[in-house]
Design a protein around this motif. Sequence first.
Motif, PDB file in Angstrom:
ATOM      1  N   LYS A 180      58.171  23.236  73.651  1.00 41.99           N
ATOM      2  CA  LYS A 180      57.641  22.277  74.638  1.00 41.99           C
ATOM      3  C   LYS A 180      59.072  23.032  76.289  1.00 41.99           C
ATOM      4  N   PRO A 181      58.153  23.458  77.278  1.00 41.63           N
ATOM      5  CA  PRO A 181      58.686  24.014  78.255  1.00 41.63           C
ATOM      6  C   PRO A 181      60.615  23.208  77.909  1.00 41.63           C
ATOM      7  N   MET A 182      61.306  24.229  79.248  1.00 40.95           N
ATOM      8  CA  MET A 182      62.844  23.546  79.341  1.00 40.95           C
ATOM      9  C   MET A 182      63.026  22.303  80.129  1.00 40.95           C
ATOM     10  N   THR A 183      64.080  21.702  79.993  1.00 38.75           N
ATOM     11  CA  THR A 183      64.308  20.968  81.192  1.00 38.75           C
ATOM     12  C   THR A 183      65.489  21.604  82.427  1.00 38.75           C
ATOM     13  N   GLU A 184      65.457  20.964  83.182  1.00 36.90           N
ATOM     14  CA  GLU A 184      66.265  21.777  84.588  1.00 36.90           C
ATOM     15  C   GLU A 184      67.445  21.748  84.318  1.00 36.90           C
ATOM     16  N   GLU A 185      67.925  21.219  82.971  1.00 39.78           N
ATOM     17  CA  GLU A 185      69.274  21.400  82.755  1.00 39.78           C
ATOM     18  C   GLU A 185      69.697  22.066  81.641  1.00 39.78           C
ATOM     19  N   ILE A 186      68.942  22.065  80.856  1.00 41.00           N
ATOM     20  CA  ILE A 186      68.504  23.933  79.900  1.00 41.00           C
ATOM     21  C   ILE A 186      68.279  25.098  80.133  1.00 41.00           C
ATOM     22  N   MET A 187      67.312  24.847  81.254  1.00 44.16           N
ATOM     23  CA  MET A 187      67.608  25.860  82.007  1.00 44.16           C
ATOM     24  C   MET A 187      68.898  26.485  82.890  1.00 44.16           C
ATOM     25  N   ARG A 188      69.444  25.532  82.959  1.00 49.31           N
ATOM     26  CA  ARG A 188      70.663  25.881  84.529  1.00 49.31           C
ATOM     27  C   ARG A 188      71.788  26.233  83.514  1.00 49.31           C
ATOM     28  N   PRO A 194      77.117  32.621  88.471  1.00 48.48           N
ATOM     29  CA  PRO A 194      75.662  32.380  89.467  1.00 48.48           C
ATOM     30  C   PRO A 194      75.732  32.058  90.860  1.00 48.48           C
ATOM     31  N   ASP A 195      75.480  32.722  91.909  1.00 49.30           N
ATOM     32  CA  ASP A 195      75.508  31.308  92.930  1.00 49.30           C
ATOM     33  C   ASP A 195      74.375  30.015  92.670  1.00 49.30           C
ATOM     34  N   PRO A 196      74.918  28.964  92.823  1.00 41.32           N
ATOM     35  CA  PRO A 196      73.948  27.756  92.874  1.00 41.32           C
ATOM     36  C   PRO A 196      72.733  28.064  93.431  1.00 41.32           C
ATOM     37  N   VAL A 197      73.078  28.571  94.949  1.00 43.75           N
ATOM     38  CA  VAL A 197      71.789  28.667  95.086  1.00 43.75           C
ATOM     39  C   VAL A 197      70.434  29.724  94.530  1.00 43.75           C
ATOM     40  N   GLN A 198      71.061  30.086  93.445  1.00 41.32           N
ATOM     41  CA  GLN A 198      69.954  31.470  93.720  1.00 41.32           C
ATOM     42  C   GLN A 198      69.160  30.682  91.859  1.00 41.32           C
ATOM     43  N   ILE A 248      65.607  29.464  90.928  1.00 46.02           N
ATOM     44  CA  ILE A 248      65.188  30.579  89.500  1.00 46.02           C
ATOM     45  C   ILE A 248      64.299  28.914  88.370  1.00 46.02           C
ATOM     46  N   ILE A 249      65.152  28.453  89.133  1.00 44.10           N
ATOM     47  CA  ILE A 249      64.542  26.842  87.775  1.00 44.10           C
ATOM     48  C   ILE A 249      63.620  26.352  88.965  1.00 44.10           C
ATOM     49  N   ARG A 250      63.530  26.384  89.888  1.00 43.70           N
ATOM     50  CA  ARG A 250      62.105  26.219  90.674  1.00 43.70           C
ATOM     51  C   ARG A 250      60.655  27.172  90.258  1.00 43.70           C
ATOM     52  N   PHE A 251      61.350  27.807  90.562  1.00 43.10           N
ATOM     53  CA  PHE A 251      60.590  29.299  90.304  1.00 43.10           C
ATOM     54  C   PHE A 251      60.003  29.344  88.777  1.00 43.10           C
ATOM     55  N   TYR A 301      67.615  43.977  91.504  1.00 41.69           N
ATOM     56  CA  TYR A 301      67.198  44.803  91.940  1.00 41.69           C
ATOM     57  C   TYR A 301      67.333  43.758  92.895  1.00 41.69           C
ATOM     58  N   GLY A 302      67.749  42.713  93.021  1.00 43.54           N
ATOM     59  CA  GLY A 302      68.373  42.102  94.152  1.00 43.54           C
ATOM     60  C   GLY A 302      67.431  41.479  94.604  1.00 43.54           C
ATOM     61  N   VAL A 303      66.648  41.445  93.594  1.00 34.15           N
ATOM     62  CA  VAL A 303      64.803  39.656  93.750  1.00 34.15           C
ATOM     63  C   VAL A 303      65.828  38.447  94.980  1.00 34.15           C
ATOM     64  N   GLU A 304      65.294  38.085  96.242  1.00 39.28           N
ATOM     65  CA  GLU A 304      67.086  36.744  95.530  1.00 39.28           C
ATOM     66  C   GLU A 304      66.158  35.589  96.129  1.00 39.28           C
ATOM     67  N   ASP A 305      64.855  35.963  97.060  1.00 38.27           N
ATOM     68  CA  ASP A 305      63.480  35.268  97.631  1.00 38.27           C
ATOM     69  C   ASP A 305      62.686  34.536  96.199  1.00 38.27           C
ATOM     70  N   PHE A 306      63.376  33.750  95.351  1.00 39.65           N
ATOM     71  CA  PHE A 306      62.125  32.831  94.569  1.00 39.65           C
ATOM     72  C   PHE A 306      61.729  31.865  94.901  1.00 39.65           C
ATOM     73  N   GLN A 307      62.489  31.183  96.273  1.00 39.51           N
ATOM     74  CA  GLN A 307      61.851  30.038  96.327  1.00 39.51           C
ATOM     75  C   GLN A 307      60.243  30.292  97.077  1.00 39.51           C
ATOM     76  N   SER A 308      59.919  31.079  97.542  1.00 41.89           N
ATOM     77  CA  SER A 308      59.136  31.636  98.894  1.00 41.89           C
ATOM     78  C   SER A 308      57.528  31.916  97.569  1.00 41.89           C
ATOM     79  N   VAL A 309      57.757  31.956  95.677  1.00 43.09           N
ATOM     80  CA  VAL A 309      56.653  32.803  95.093  1.00 43.09           C
ATOM     81  C   VAL A 309      55.670  31.470  94.313  1.00 43.09           C
TER      82      VAL A 309
END
Length: 769
Positions: A270-278, A293-297, A301-304, A322-330
């Motif tokens: 099954k999909p990972m929990t947020e803690e495991i993804m972290r 890693p930057d906690p904000v990023q 990524i977890i939400r994405f 490649y410096g892609v950072e705006d995962f929140q917009s996906v």
Amino acid sequence: MSTNLDHDLQSYFTDMEHLRGLFQQYVAAPALPKRIMVFHGVGGVGKSSLLRMFRLHCKSEKIPVALASGDDAKSALDVVTHWTEDLKADGIKFPSFSKTLEAYRAIQAKVDDQARKNQNRVVDIASKAASKTAESAGGALLGAAIGSVIPGIGTAIGGALGGVVSGMGADALTDWLRGFLTKPDIDLLLDPAKKLSADFMEDVAKAAEKKRLVLLLDTFEQMSALEDWTGEIAQKIHPNVLFVLAGRKLPDWNRVWAGWMMNAQVEELKPMTEEIMRQLIQRYYATMRGGEPDPVQVEAIIRFARGLPMVVTSAVQLWVKYGVEDFQSVKAEIVANLVDRLMEGVPDTLIPALEAAAAVRWFDQPILRAVLQKEDVRDVYNELRRFPFVRTRVEGLALHDSVREMMDENLRVQDSERHAELHERAAVYFEKRLEKVVSEGADRLLLERLYHHVLVDEEAGIKLFQEIADEFIRYRLVSRFRTLLNDVGNYHLQNMDSTLWIMYYKANLLYTDVRYEEAESVYSMILANKDVKQKLKAYTLADLARIKSRTRYMNKEGGIESLLSMIQQSNDLLDQHDLKRGFNFINMGGAYWRISQDEKAIEYFRKAVNFFEQHGSKNEAANAYFAMVKMYAVRGEWNNMFVSQSNGLEKISEMDRSFEDDIRGNWAVAWSWAGRYCESAINARSKLETNKKLGEVALFSALRDLGFALGMQNKFSDAYTLFSEAVQNYHNVLHLDDANTLCFWGAVLLKQGNYEKAEEFLNQSTSAH
């Protein structure tokens, strides 16, 4: 051999400790708690990575292990070959398998050599079968790809001659092969997977007597047409071998092994929990770059990622490289939108290479050169090797399936011309490769060529698929037909007509496998679809009538009327020159015969003969004569039976003498009815030898008919041994013909003078009817 990528995986692999511990307990146990482990779950959830971790554990513990994947393995032979190569690296010997494989390669080379040396002989045989080319829409197909059908022929000859060779029927081609190959060699050439699978199992069993072995099979969902084969492997493999399978769905092995679930440990991933993804993000970032890693990023990524580890690791790579950072917009559609984001975040110079890589199912530098039409692709190839989603395959590199499919679909929607152009280049590339290849590898190239043709023009591509499928059926190459359906079944088709044609051929395969009820169900589904077109409806009605013409359907009230109506509907829908009309005449004749309207039956059998002769189809005309043989045999009209048989054999005699042996064997019992028991026994033995490669039902009838012929010669002990072997070994197919079997056995008992037992068997036969 473990790769650097596997060891990198070990450094950041997160979660699934329970499953890893369970696997470790299994391989360490003196006796396996369960022989099979099955892991299933959605794409991207980590199944492939888990199997790679299992492989690493086995390597560390010196446990011989082999891994094959549905991505790489398109046939049963591919799977066992990959397993064998892996296990050899761990010191396992494969004497039987290696000997047979060497013999197979030698036969292929011999065929290649004969094809070059004896071009005139090949042309002569093909010219005798020229009418076959005219009747077959797929006649030109083997000119380009006959090396896939009979490896080496056509590809070695090439050019116009290849097209001539493709005019051969299966029997003519077999006749040519018989000029320099033995029957066992021809059998191995036509179906190498059967013998090599058996030898693989034998060699593995010997090794497993001494130590634990592990077989891993990944991406099982791409091997649906090999489901029965894998089920048989799972059931028959040595009990000291752990068989581990991973895929998006559970295997359906109930037909070949009803109790498989009792022998399996089944786990859903099954999909990972947020803690495991972290945790995974932190470990993977440390592997990629080092540090924290930057906690904000991380949270972005977890939400994405929505719990999919494949998306987590790919997102981190995009971020680091490649410096892609705006995962929140996906948006919520993770993989599709990840592809959009990926294309936005990479250098413009790499986008064409990514599109090319997504257009093909695997790539190396020559393929990239052809699809990009760029001479030097070394730099982009090396960049792609390190790119997110790219992984190593047997043939080269490949994007992860989900990403590749989404990227390619995205291009099709946004730039259909560019999409068609890339696939057309790929199709041309594989066509050229197919012209040059000698034997080995032709099947894989044929599949790739077909794949790209379908994506360039689905309607034309599906017609090509039909031509290939029809040739495989004509050449009796069931294993290659199964591989073709397995591959095409994974296409994402746009048109319902394409999907329905593939369903039709799957039903054909079910019929070939003697799974009549399942085939009937698929045919009925096709007819129930409102989008079914005229030709497919006609073909489906014809094939459904072929199933319903079996005795148990004719016994039902209104069965014969329904059957005749179905055949007539099919003929009304067919083109006047479609060969299916001739087969419908045969089926209609058989239907009238079953309701004792023999004159009508003869009328339609003769219609079939005339139709096929008008269209230059000698083998099919022979089939109509052989239908008459059956009717006359049952009626006791021996002279008419032998005349019809002689007429039929005359039609095929110049095509292939081996087919004559098959026919005589199939009617061995009729020779017994005519009182010609010695000839019947000779023909029945020939049938038994021929049918050893055709499956349970064919063997069952061969054993039964030989038993009858010997019994009527007073060889009662031999007869009972054969009857018993037929019943004991193939009892699961006995219901198909139990009345005749009981009748034959009862007749032999009667001849022996065992009247009480004979009466019992004959009464049972009457009840079965």
